[in-house]
Enzyme design. Structure first.
Site, PDB file in Angstrom:
ATOM      1  N   TYR A  21      -2.012 -10.801   4.576  1.00 29.52           N
ATOM      2  CA  TYR A  21      -2.103  -9.399   4.994  1.00 29.52           C
ATOM      3  C   TYR A  21      -3.563  -9.067   5.255  1.00 29.52           C
ATOM      4  CZ  TYR A  21      -1.433  -4.267   4.715  1.00 29.52           C
ATOM      5  OH  TYR A  21      -1.410  -2.909   4.961  1.00 29.52           O
ATOM      6  N   ILE A  80       5.977  -4.747  10.048  1.00 31.37           N
ATOM      7  CA  ILE A  80       6.215  -4.201   8.711  1.00 31.37           C
ATOM      8  C   ILE A  80       5.741  -2.764   8.804  1.00 31.37           C
ATOM      9  CG2 ILE A  80       5.611  -4.276   6.267  1.00 31.37           C
ATOM     10  CD1 ILE A  80       5.329  -7.332   6.561  1.00 31.37           C
ATOM     11  N   ARG A 104      -8.969  -1.075   4.797  1.00 31.32           N
ATOM     12  CA  ARG A 104      -8.852  -0.865   3.352  1.00 31.32           C
ATOM     13  C   ARG A 104      -9.647  -1.886   2.541  1.00 31.32           C
ATOM     14  NH1 ARG A 104      -5.055   2.744   1.662  1.00 31.32           N
ATOM     15  NH2 ARG A 104      -3.602   3.506   3.232  1.00 31.32           N
ATOM     16  N   THR A 110       0.831  -1.207   0.000  1.00 36.74           N
ATOM     17  CA  THR A 110       0.000   0.000   0.000  1.00 36.74           C
ATOM     18  C   THR A 110       0.864   1.255   0.000  1.00 36.74           C
ATOM     19  OG1 THR A 110      -1.620  -1.194   1.332  1.00 36.74           O
ATOM     20  CG2 THR A 110      -1.862   1.181   1.217  1.00 36.74           C
ATOM     21  N   TYR A 137     -12.864  -4.879  -1.614  1.00 37.14           N
ATOM     22  CA  TYR A 137     -14.041  -4.479  -2.383  1.00 37.14           C
ATOM     23  C   TYR A 137     -15.069  -5.608  -2.558  1.00 37.14           C
ATOM     24  CZ  TYR A 137     -16.940  -2.230  -5.910  1.00 37.14           C
ATOM     25  OH  TYR A 137     -18.006  -1.683  -6.589  1.00 37.14           O
ATOM     26  N   LYS A 163       0.727 -10.365   8.255  1.00 36.62           N
ATOM     27  CA  LYS A 163       0.826  -8.951   8.619  1.00 36.62           C
ATOM     28  C   LYS A 163      -0.577  -8.550   9.037  1.00 36.62           C
ATOM     29  CE  LYS A 163       1.702  -4.273   6.937  1.00 36.62           C
ATOM     30  NZ  LYS A 163       1.925  -3.405   5.751  1.00 36.62           N
TER      31      LYS A 163
END
Length: 292
Positions: free
Chosen positions: A136, A207, A141, A47, A110, A165
């Protein structure tokens, strides 16, 4: 692999020139600065690297620049993820993994799949990947949370799914993961503000976004935590709280790029639909850097 993904990993930015082309010279500079100051591994095309506005050709060129600058000094993790499973598999099948230690694959955004859909997606990713996979989870998001039960199921069923993550921002979810994970599975913080408590609780490190600007101190904090030296680590943790808040105040990576510009590592240029940090935010960031 466990040792390779422990400590400070950075989600590296993609520097751009004023004309919005990739600034490969600055990218090399950031790689060297981080490796020389204690960063343990580098995550490419996440990202923070503005992966969604970087073309496939540019992505390959970015990888090549980082590989060359790194010169086999630290492990490199490559972001390959999205909400089109077939497209991700195609990218994995056509990627040269010679210099890549693992992939970081984000839970589909989405589409809002069920937990079974998430499981089947990562089953396909695992089957295709010739290198270890880091899951992740970033529901802020993706609009869907990968539940602990799904993560544990994936970690148990697929040997090459080696870490997550986690960036749901929930300490309870971190605790659930650390408590219930398979022995060698790594829980890596994706939240800079929670990196220290997560590592102290049994996580493998972070991270980080802010870590690439201040790798020496941020790496020291994480390694103190890995050694169980909480009191010393928290002294560093509190030094970072204000800047972590500032870099995420408007959008990521506009905030971190404002920091990196202030310390002469790259310009603060981002690609639309992101816009550069406002002047008021840049002033606050500059004040922090000047007094850090």
């Amino acid at each position: 692999m466990k040792n390779k993904l422990t400590g400070l990993g950075i989600a590296i930015v993609t520097p751009f020139k004023k004309d919005l082309s990739v600034d490969h010279e600055s990218l090399s500079k950031i790689v060297n600065y981080n490796i020389e100051n204690g960063t343990n591994y580098i995550v490419i095309s996440g990202t923070t690297g503005e992966s969604v506005t970087v073309s496939k050709i540019e992505k390959k060129e970015i990888i090549a620049t980082i590989v060359k600058a790194n010169n086999n000094r630290v492990p490199l993790v490559l972001g390959i993820g999205g909400n089109n499973t077939a497209e991700i598999i195609e990218e994995i099948n056509t990627t040269n993994f010679k210099d890549i230690s693992a992939i970081l694959s984000v839970s589909p955004a989405y589409s809002k799949p069920t937990q079974e859909g998430i499981y089947q997606h990562f089953k396909a990713v695992s089957s295709a990947s010739p290198v270890p996979v880091i899951l992740y989870n970033v529901p802020g998001r993706t609009a869907s949370n990968m539940l602990t039960e799904t993560v544990i199921r994936l970690a148990t069923d697929f040997e090459n799914i080696v870490a997550i993550k986690e960036a749901a921002g929930s300490m309870f979810q971190y605790f659930q993961l650390i408590k219930n994970k398979p022995k060698d599975f790594l829980v890596i913080s994706g939240d800079d503000d929670l990196a220290l408590p997560v590592t102290l609780a049994g996580g493998a490190g972070v991270i980080s976004v802010i870590g690439q600007a201040f790798p020496e101190k941020f790496s020291k904090m994480i390694h103190l935590a890995l050694e169980g030296k909480a009191k010393e680590a928290f002294k560093l943790h509190y030094q970072f709280l204000d800047i972590i808040s500032l870099i995420f105040a408007e959008n990521n990576p506009a905030g971190i790029k404002a920091v990196l510009e202030k310390i002469n590592l790259c310009k603060d240029v981002v690609r639309l639909p992101l816009v550069a940090a406002t002047d008021s935010l840049k002033t606050k960031i500059a004040d922090f850097v000047n007094n850090f």
